[in-house]
Design a protein around this motif. Structure first.
Motif, PDB file in Angstrom:
ATOM      1  N   THR A   1      -4.068 -32.286 -31.149  1.00 12.02           N
ATOM      2  CA  THR A   1      -2.659 -31.621 -30.539  1.00 12.02           C
ATOM      3  C   THR A   1      -3.177 -31.265 -29.133  1.00 12.02           C
ATOM      4  O   THR A   1      -3.836 -31.079 -28.729  1.00 12.02           O
ATOM      5  CB  THR A   1      -2.039 -30.581 -31.460  1.00 12.02           C
ATOM      6  OG1 THR A   1      -3.114 -29.507 -31.456  1.00 12.02           O
ATOM      7  CG2 THR A   1      -2.026 -31.290 -32.944  1.00 12.02           C
ATOM      8  N   LEU A   2      -1.821 -31.119 -28.598  1.00 16.22           N
ATOM      9  CA  LEU A   2      -1.926 -30.444 -26.953  1.00 16.22           C
ATOM     10  C   LEU A   2      -2.426 -29.020 -26.960  1.00 16.22           C
ATOM     11  O   LEU A   2      -2.049 -28.340 -27.881  1.00 16.22           O
ATOM     12  CB  LEU A   2      -0.346 -30.543 -26.220  1.00 16.22           C
ATOM     13  CG  LEU A   2      -0.097 -32.161 -26.045  1.00 16.22           C
ATOM     14  CD1 LEU A   2       1.405 -31.905 -25.521  1.00 16.22           C
ATOM     15  CD2 LEU A   2      -0.956 -32.867 -25.188  1.00 16.22           C
ATOM     16  N   PRO A   3      -3.056 -28.599 -26.042  1.00 17.35           N
ATOM     17  CA  PRO A   3      -3.688 -27.312 -25.992  1.00 17.35           C
ATOM     18  C   PRO A   3      -2.345 -26.146 -26.019  1.00 17.35           C
ATOM     19  O   PRO A   3      -1.356 -26.767 -25.150  1.00 17.35           O
ATOM     20  CB  PRO A   3      -4.451 -27.319 -24.720  1.00 17.35           C
ATOM     21  CG  PRO A   3      -3.902 -28.302 -23.794  1.00 17.35           C
ATOM     22  CD  PRO A   3      -3.356 -29.554 -24.744  1.00 17.35           C
ATOM     23  N   ASP A   4      -2.797 -25.015 -26.166  1.00  9.59           N
ATOM     24  CA  ASP A   4      -1.439 -24.024 -26.195  1.00  9.59           C
ATOM     25  C   ASP A   4      -1.738 -23.280 -24.700  1.00  9.59           C
ATOM     26  O   ASP A   4      -1.993 -22.208 -24.533  1.00  9.59           O
ATOM     27  CB  ASP A   4      -1.824 -22.972 -27.288  1.00  9.59           C
ATOM     28  CG  ASP A   4      -0.746 -22.048 -27.255  1.00  9.59           C
ATOM     29  OD1 ASP A   4       0.322 -22.363 -26.773  1.00  9.59           O
ATOM     30  OD2 ASP A   4      -0.961 -20.823 -27.814  1.00  9.59           O
ATOM     31  N   ARG A   5      -1.325 -24.131 -23.912  1.00 10.26           N
ATOM     32  CA  ARG A   5      -1.361 -23.817 -22.390  1.00 10.26           C
ATOM     33  C   ARG A   5      -0.619 -24.927 -21.537  1.00 10.26           C
ATOM     34  O   ARG A   5      -0.417 -25.885 -21.988  1.00 10.26           O
ATOM     35  CB  ARG A   5      -2.809 -23.771 -21.962  1.00 10.26           C
ATOM     36  CG  ARG A   5      -3.575 -24.894 -21.886  1.00 10.26           C
ATOM     37  CD  ARG A   5      -4.893 -24.832 -21.216  1.00 10.26           C
ATOM     38  NE  ARG A   5      -5.824 -25.924 -21.423  1.00 10.26           N
ATOM     39  CZ  ARG A   5      -5.627 -27.042 -20.936  1.00 10.26           C
ATOM     40  NH1 ARG A   5      -4.507 -27.339 -20.100  1.00 10.26           N
ATOM     41  NH2 ARG A   5      -6.283 -28.263 -21.148  1.00 10.26           N
TER      42      ARG A   5
ATOM     43  N   ASP B   1      -6.003 -32.556 -17.228  1.00  4.41           N
ATOM     44  CA  ASP B   1      -5.554 -33.248 -18.520  1.00  4.41           C
ATOM     45  C   ASP B   1      -5.305 -34.374 -18.316  1.00  4.41           C
ATOM     46  O   ASP B   1      -5.436 -35.466 -19.198  1.00  4.41           O
ATOM     47  CB  ASP B   1      -4.238 -32.448 -19.014  1.00  4.41           C
ATOM     48  CG  ASP B   1      -4.679 -31.035 -19.572  1.00  4.41           C
ATOM     49  OD1 ASP B   1      -5.400 -30.883 -20.317  1.00  4.41           O
ATOM     50  OD2 ASP B   1      -4.156 -30.074 -19.239  1.00  4.41           O
TER      51      ASP B   1
ATOM     52  N   TYR C   1      -6.032 -38.252 -26.749  1.00  8.30           N
ATOM     53  CA  TYR C   1      -5.386 -37.491 -25.934  1.00  8.30           C
ATOM     54  C   TYR C   1      -4.432 -37.807 -24.841  1.00  8.30           C
ATOM     55  O   TYR C   1      -3.275 -37.164 -24.585  1.00  8.30           O
ATOM     56  CB  TYR C   1      -6.663 -36.533 -25.222  1.00  8.30           C
ATOM     57  CG  TYR C   1      -6.056 -35.237 -24.761  1.00  8.30           C
ATOM     58  CD1 TYR C   1      -5.367 -34.233 -25.406  1.00  8.30           C
ATOM     59  CD2 TYR C   1      -6.019 -34.963 -23.198  1.00  8.30           C
ATOM     60  CE1 TYR C   1      -4.962 -33.096 -24.684  1.00  8.30           C
ATOM     61  CE2 TYR C   1      -5.856 -33.902 -22.769  1.00  8.30           C
ATOM     62  CZ  TYR C   1      -5.196 -32.790 -23.389  1.00  8.30           C
ATOM     63  OH  TYR C   1      -4.778 -31.582 -22.914  1.00  8.30           O
TER      64      TYR C   1
ATOM     65  N   LYS D   1       4.291 -36.348 -24.014  1.00  8.22           N
ATOM     66  CA  LYS D   1       4.746 -34.837 -23.534  1.00  8.22           C
ATOM     67  C   LYS D   1       5.312 -35.016 -22.043  1.00  8.22           C
ATOM     68  O   LYS D   1       6.552 -34.465 -21.907  1.00  8.22           O
ATOM     69  CB  LYS D   1       3.888 -33.913 -23.484  1.00  8.22           C
ATOM     70  CG  LYS D   1       4.077 -32.355 -22.997  1.00  8.22           C
ATOM     71  CD  LYS D   1       5.072 -31.606 -23.734  1.00  8.22           C
ATOM     72  CE  LYS D   1       5.254 -30.573 -22.997  1.00  8.22           C
ATOM     73  NZ  LYS D   1       6.401 -29.517 -23.762  1.00  8.22           N
TER      74      LYS D   1
END
Length: 530
Positions: A303-307, A426, A515, A522
């Motif tokens: 999943t995507l990072p929490d940032r 990213d 990724y 997104k």
């Protein structure tokens, strides 16, 4: 008596036309005065209202859901897409519809049995993939009647997962140009504006998907051959890292066994999530068990990072200036990402010319002998776009030059690794080309924007942004010298490039394909406002 290449081509095209049922024949003369053909499938009357709904209103993920819950049968879905095959170069409708019926029967016989992941999904294929009983011409007359006897490994796996193949799509002679033109089936045009190229080498895939004659297809890419058609036709495309998707059993144009930049196979689709689905199915299938050339890289469900995401923005390649529509696309995307809280990092690329010399070196290690031999076997001429690349005039390389190439490529990859990690990226965004789809046979050898990422072996994807605007006026702003100015002047204004799509390219780090796929989804949601 020997048969001329013209006779072979004429017979091949007649065979294709004979396979089209009368109810699906299109009177092309009605549309000759139009440059934008995107609405022809809906207007032509070939499809029923329900078939228009099937082909127009669903992506691959949505259509799979409809077939899983029984809203659509596989047969009616496959039949609808068979009716929209206007840009396919080879068709096998009877086999496709019979397979669809078989899948429907299997489901009816055992409604509890789990369905395969791609149950009933129509998938189009680039001409180079092998399907039994069908040619894989790769744009050469000499292969026009050389029917395949078995599927390529990737195709076998997709069939096991429930896919249905119904057509193969056009490509350029040699597979090494950005104009899908060959002497076997002729030229594929851009349905947004028929005076512009459809791109290459997966040009037929890009054009067919733009017209909704397919919602997901498989192409290949060694310098941009998935991304360039996706860009020209305003579709989504995904070029994987090498060693993830099997090419075993696919027909290739060059000499086998050469080291260097490896081709890759990947999807083109109407939406980003469809490309992510195909990549997930491929990686979960563990194709390395069937193809020793593949890496053991699974789909991990990350999943995507929490940032906030950190995205590098590259405006150009330092050699060619993006034309007004492409500059506007990058600026609009950068603003939207900033407004959405994405951390945008302006970047400039270095050593691009040096790196592109390496890429062209890789393409010409054998002096393009296989391309030349394939043309000489039939006596067919070289098409104009192949001649313009200059590829067939490049000399054969010796072992010392090959070793020097390998060392230089490793150095270039190290340079990009350091750049990437030092900025904590990213992903990276840049144009897929300095121009929108150009006029026919005008792309030439300008492939740095896409080919650079093949040299580095980084995955990359295409997201549509908008179209050429009336405000995209020529401005004489070329900044990299005489050669740059020459190509920049080819953009003569919005009237000549009416309806041409603008897109961006999103790049990920080597072998971080999963990724990149979720980052693309997104960013796509931000860009499209979803």
């Amino acid at each position: 008596m020997s048969t001329s290449w013209q006779e072979i081509a004429a017979k091949k095209q007649a065979q294709r036309e004979a396979l089209i049922p009368p109810k699906w024949r299109l009177d092309a003369s009605k549309y000759q005065s139009r440059s934008n053909l995107l609405n022809v499938p809906v207007e032509c009357g070939i499809l029923s209202g329900r078939q228009v709904d099937i082909t127009s209103n669903y992506d691959a993920v949505g259509l799979l859901a409809q077939m899983r819950d029984g809203s659509f049968s596989v047969e009616e879905v496959v039949t609808a897409f068979c009716g929209l095959r206007h840009l396919a170069n080879q068709i096998f409708f009877d086999e496709a519809i019979e397979r669809a019926r078989s899948l429907d029967r299997e489901r009816a016989a055992d409604s509890i049995k789990p369905l395969p992941k791609l149950f009933g999904l129509p998938i189009s294929l680039k001409d180079s993939f092998k399907v039994p009983g069908v040619d894989a011409t790769i744009g050469f007359i000499c292969f026009a009647n050389d029917k395949s006897t078995k599927h390529s490994v990737l195709c076998d796996m997709l069939l096991e997962q429930g896919a249905v193949f119904y057509c193969k799509t056009n490509i350029p002679q040699t597979l090494m140009t950005a104009d899908s033109d060959n002497n076997v089936f002729g030229r594929c045009l851009n349905p947004h504006n028929t005076s512009l190229t459809a791109g290459g080498s997966s040009g037929g895939e890009g054009a067919l998907i733009a017209m909704r004659g397919s919602i997901v297809g498989i192409g290949t890419d060694i310098a941009g051959s998935i991304r360039i058609p996706a860009h020209c036709n305003g579709t989504y495309g995904f070029k994987p890292s090498a060693g993830l998707v099997s090419l075993m059993g696919k027909r290739a144009p060059g000499r086998t066994g050469l080291v260097g930049v490896a081709p890759v196979a990947g999807p083109l689709a109407t939406f980003a999530r469809a490309n992510a689905l195909i990549m997930q199915v491929v990686l979960e299938a563990e194709l390395w068990r069937r193809d020793s050339m593949l890496n053991h890289i699974p789909w991990r469900g990350i999943t995507l990072p929490d940032r906030p995401l950190k995205i590098g923005i590259v405006e150009d390649d330092g050699q060619t200036t993006p034309t007004p529509p492409m500059r506007r696309a990058i600026q609009e995307v950068s603003e939207k990402l900033n407004n959405a809280g994405v951390e945008v990092v302006p970047l400039k690329l270095t050593h691009v010319k040096q790196d592109m010399d390496l890429l062209w070196f890789s393409f010409s290690m054998d002096g393009a002998k296989d391309y030349i031999n394939s043309m000489e076997r039939s006596g067919e001429p070289m098409v104009n776009s192949v001649r313009k690349t200059g590829l067939v005039a490049m000399p054969e390389k010796n072992i010392h030059e090959v070793l020097d190439f390998t060392i230089a490529r490793i150095g270039a990859q190290e340079r990009y690794r350091e750049m990437w990690l030092s900025h904590g990226l990213d992903a990276l965004i840049m144009p897929p080309a300095p121009f929108t789809a150009p006029k026919i046979d005008m792309w030439g050898g300008i492939i740095a924007y896409t080919g650079l990422w093949n040299l580095m072996d980084y995955p990359a994807a295409i997201i549509p942004v908008s179209k050429v605007s009336p405000n995209d006026k020529p401005d004489g702003a070329a900044k990299y010298g005489e050669e740059d100015a020459k190509f920049y002047k080819e953009y003569t204004g919005p009237d000549d490039y009416e309806d041409a799509p603008t897109t961006i390219q999103i790049v990920g780090m080597k072998q971080e394909d999963e990724y990149l796929a979720i980052v693309v989804e997104k960013l796509d949601a931000i860009i499209q406002g979803w």
